[in-house]
Scaffold this motif. Structure first.
Motif, PDB file in Angstrom:
ATOM      1  N   ALA A 165      -2.382  -8.946  -1.101  1.00 62.39           N
ATOM      2  CA  ALA A 165      -2.355  -8.256  -2.404  1.00 62.39           C
ATOM      3  C   ALA A 165      -0.984  -7.629  -2.638  1.00 62.39           C
ATOM      4  O   ALA A 165      -0.432  -7.705  -3.741  1.00 62.39           O
ATOM      5  N   ALA A 166      -0.418  -7.025  -1.601  1.00 64.14           N
ATOM      6  CA  ALA A 166       0.885  -6.361  -1.743  1.00 64.14           C
ATOM      7  C   ALA A 166       2.014  -7.374  -1.923  1.00 64.14           C
ATOM      8  O   ALA A 166       2.915  -7.172  -2.739  1.00 64.14           O
ATOM      9  N   TYR A 207      -7.184 -10.191 -11.169  1.00 63.56           N
ATOM     10  CA  TYR A 207      -6.590  -8.918 -10.747  1.00 63.56           C
ATOM     11  C   TYR A 207      -7.566  -7.749 -10.748  1.00 63.56           C
ATOM     12  O   TYR A 207      -8.580  -7.756 -11.459  1.00 63.56           O
ATOM     13  N   THR A 244       1.319  -6.802  -5.813  1.00 61.95           N
ATOM     14  CA  THR A 244       0.967  -5.549  -6.482  1.00 61.95           C
ATOM     15  C   THR A 244       2.169  -5.049  -7.274  1.00 61.95           C
ATOM     16  O   THR A 244       3.267  -4.945  -6.723  1.00 61.95           O
ATOM     17  N   THR A 300      -1.172  -0.254 -13.030  1.00 66.20           N
ATOM     18  CA  THR A 300      -0.773  -1.169 -11.951  1.00 66.20           C
ATOM     19  C   THR A 300      -1.814  -2.273 -11.854  1.00 66.20           C
ATOM     20  O   THR A 300      -2.952  -2.119 -12.321  1.00 66.20           O
ATOM     21  N   ARG A 301      -1.403  -3.384 -11.251  1.00 67.40           N
ATOM     22  CA  ARG A 301      -2.378  -4.443 -10.993  1.00 67.40           C
ATOM     23  C   ARG A 301      -2.089  -5.055  -9.632  1.00 67.40           C
ATOM     24  O   ARG A 301      -0.953  -5.072  -9.164  1.00 67.40           O
ATOM     25  N   SER A 302      -3.148  -5.566  -9.029  1.00 63.73           N
ATOM     26  CA  SER A 302      -3.045  -6.165  -7.707  1.00 63.73           C
ATOM     27  C   SER A 302      -3.863  -7.449  -7.707  1.00 63.73           C
ATOM     28  O   SER A 302      -4.996  -7.456  -8.194  1.00 63.73           O
ATOM     29  N   SER A 345      -7.354  -5.202  -2.761  1.00 62.67           N
ATOM     30  CA  SER A 345      -6.583  -5.216  -4.015  1.00 62.67           C
ATOM     31  C   SER A 345      -6.701  -3.876  -4.731  1.00 62.67           C
ATOM     32  O   SER A 345      -5.718  -3.353  -5.262  1.00 62.67           O
ATOM     33  N   LYS A 361      -0.191   2.102  -5.267  1.00 61.44           N
ATOM     34  CA  LYS A 361       1.017   1.824  -6.064  1.00 61.44           C
ATOM     35  C   LYS A 361       1.078   2.781  -7.268  1.00 61.44           C
ATOM     36  O   LYS A 361       2.146   3.317  -7.591  1.00 61.44           O
ATOM     37  N   THR A 399      -4.494  -1.247  -2.789  1.00 57.90           N
ATOM     38  CA  THR A 399      -3.039  -1.395  -2.994  1.00 57.90           C
ATOM     39  C   THR A 399      -2.647  -1.012  -4.421  1.00 57.90           C
ATOM     40  O   THR A 399      -1.618  -0.356  -4.624  1.00 57.90           O
ATOM     41  N   ALA A 400      -3.465  -1.402  -5.407  1.00 59.28           N
ATOM     42  CA  ALA A 400      -3.158  -1.042  -6.807  1.00 59.28           C
ATOM     43  C   ALA A 400      -3.210   0.471  -6.997  1.00 59.28           C
ATOM     44  O   ALA A 400      -2.362   1.051  -7.677  1.00 59.28           O
TER      45      ALA A 400
END
Length: 326
Positions: free
Chosen positions: A151-152, A38, A321, A4-6, A105, A112, A108-109
């Motif tokens: 971020a989301a 990110y 995200t 995942t990335r944020s 960030s 996720k 959230t990443a």
């Protein structure tokens, strides 16, 4: 393998009004923009019983309760991930403590990735709220909500932070032409200093909680500036937006003695003499990145390079995200 990335973020107006000590009394308003730098989380199941975590340190533990990293531990508990046979790695384009919202960030990443592992679908608002629950409620960090929310969501987004804890989010109504102008003329330079935002924000938070009149008045003023910045951006009036950034920075410095230092002030003054209309330190202050809106980019770039500041080129991120690989 789950990746995942944020996105990291820059604040375009209203920073500081997203702290609970302020918005619970007065409601907050803020404009933030996600950028194409990110934080990445990779997660995969292994054949060993331990939980292996790789970030700036390496942890190998038998259970979630033994995890030292507070955000990882609390995020795993929140999502209900118990499995020990996991390996998790985090990487970032830009180091932590530089004012671009990296802990929001990261959180959230991570959430996720954990939800993807559990096959849960999660809406950006729910993802952001869970990240706030981890950082603000469980870990009692004296921070605001903007980092987790931008971020989301991604994009250039306006947020209203309501006294009851709800957050309203909507896209900045900016034309494509204005968007490209903004992207082209906002320049970021790294000061070389990094710091923990929580120390500076704690001073602001304590003053707001104690209804310090000067702090509350300062944040009222900053919220009003954010609304004026929104109008300037939506009208494509960038000289006005740049001037509002400068007014914001002068006011922001009044919040804490740790907000700036003589070296940062000198760089700022040089930038203003050489192509910048306005600017500010991104994030809580004390270091990190100086951001300017430039009338003359080449002059500003040349001046900042002469002073040894490294530019970080960026574009806006409109995805928020997301899962890259699953």
């Amino acid at each position: 393998m789950i990746i995942t990335r944020s996105p990291l973020r820059i604040t375009l107006g209203g920073g500081g009004t997203d702290l609970p000590s302020y918005y619970r009394e007065h409601s907050g308003f803020l404009i933030a923009a996600a950028i194409d730098k990110y934080v990445y989380i990779t997660l995969h199941q292994t054949f060993v019983q331990d939980l292996i975590l790789k970030y700036s340190k390496l942890e190998r533990v038998a259970s979630v309760d033994e995890v030292e990293h507070p955000i990882i531990r609390e995020a795993m508990k929140l999502v209900g991930v118990q499995a020990a046979n996991l390996e998790m790695t985090s990487m970032a384009d830009i180091p932590a403590g530089t004012g671009l919202g990296s802990s929001g960030s990261f959180t959230t990443a991570l959430l996720k990735a954990l939800h993807t592992l559990q096959k849960n679908l999660i809406h950006p608002s729910e993802l952001a709220e869970q990240a706030c629950e981890v950082e603000i409620t469980k870990l009692r960090e004296p921070i605001g909500k903007q980092d987790q929310y931008i971020a989301a969501y991604g994009g250039l987004t306006c947020f209203r932070f309501m006294p009851d804890g709800r957050v309203e989010a909507w896209p900045l109504k900016i034309s494509e032409e204005a968007l490209y102008n903004l992207e082209d003329n906002l320049l970021l330079f790294f000061t070389g200093y990094s710091r923990a935002a929580s120390t500076i924000l704690k001073e602001q938070d304590d003053k707001s909680k104690n209804a310090d009149a000067a702090m509350v008045e300062n944040l009222h003023f900053v919220k009003d500036l954010a609304k004026r910045s929104q109008k300037a951006l939506e009208n494509g009036d960038f000289p006005e937006f740049g001037q509002l950034m400068d007014v914001h920075w002068q006011r922001k410095k009044e919040r804490s003695g740790a907000m700036s230092n003589p070296q940062i002030n000198q760089w700022y003054d040089e930038a203003m003499k050489n192509g910048a209309i306005g600017g500010k330190l991104i994030g809580a202050g004390g270091g990190g990145f100086l951001m300017f809106y430039a009338a003359d980019k080449s002059s500003l770039r040349h001046t900042m390079r002469l002073h040894g500041l490294k530019e970080v080129r960026f574009r806006f991120d409109f995805e928020g995200t997301k899962v890259l690989i699953h």
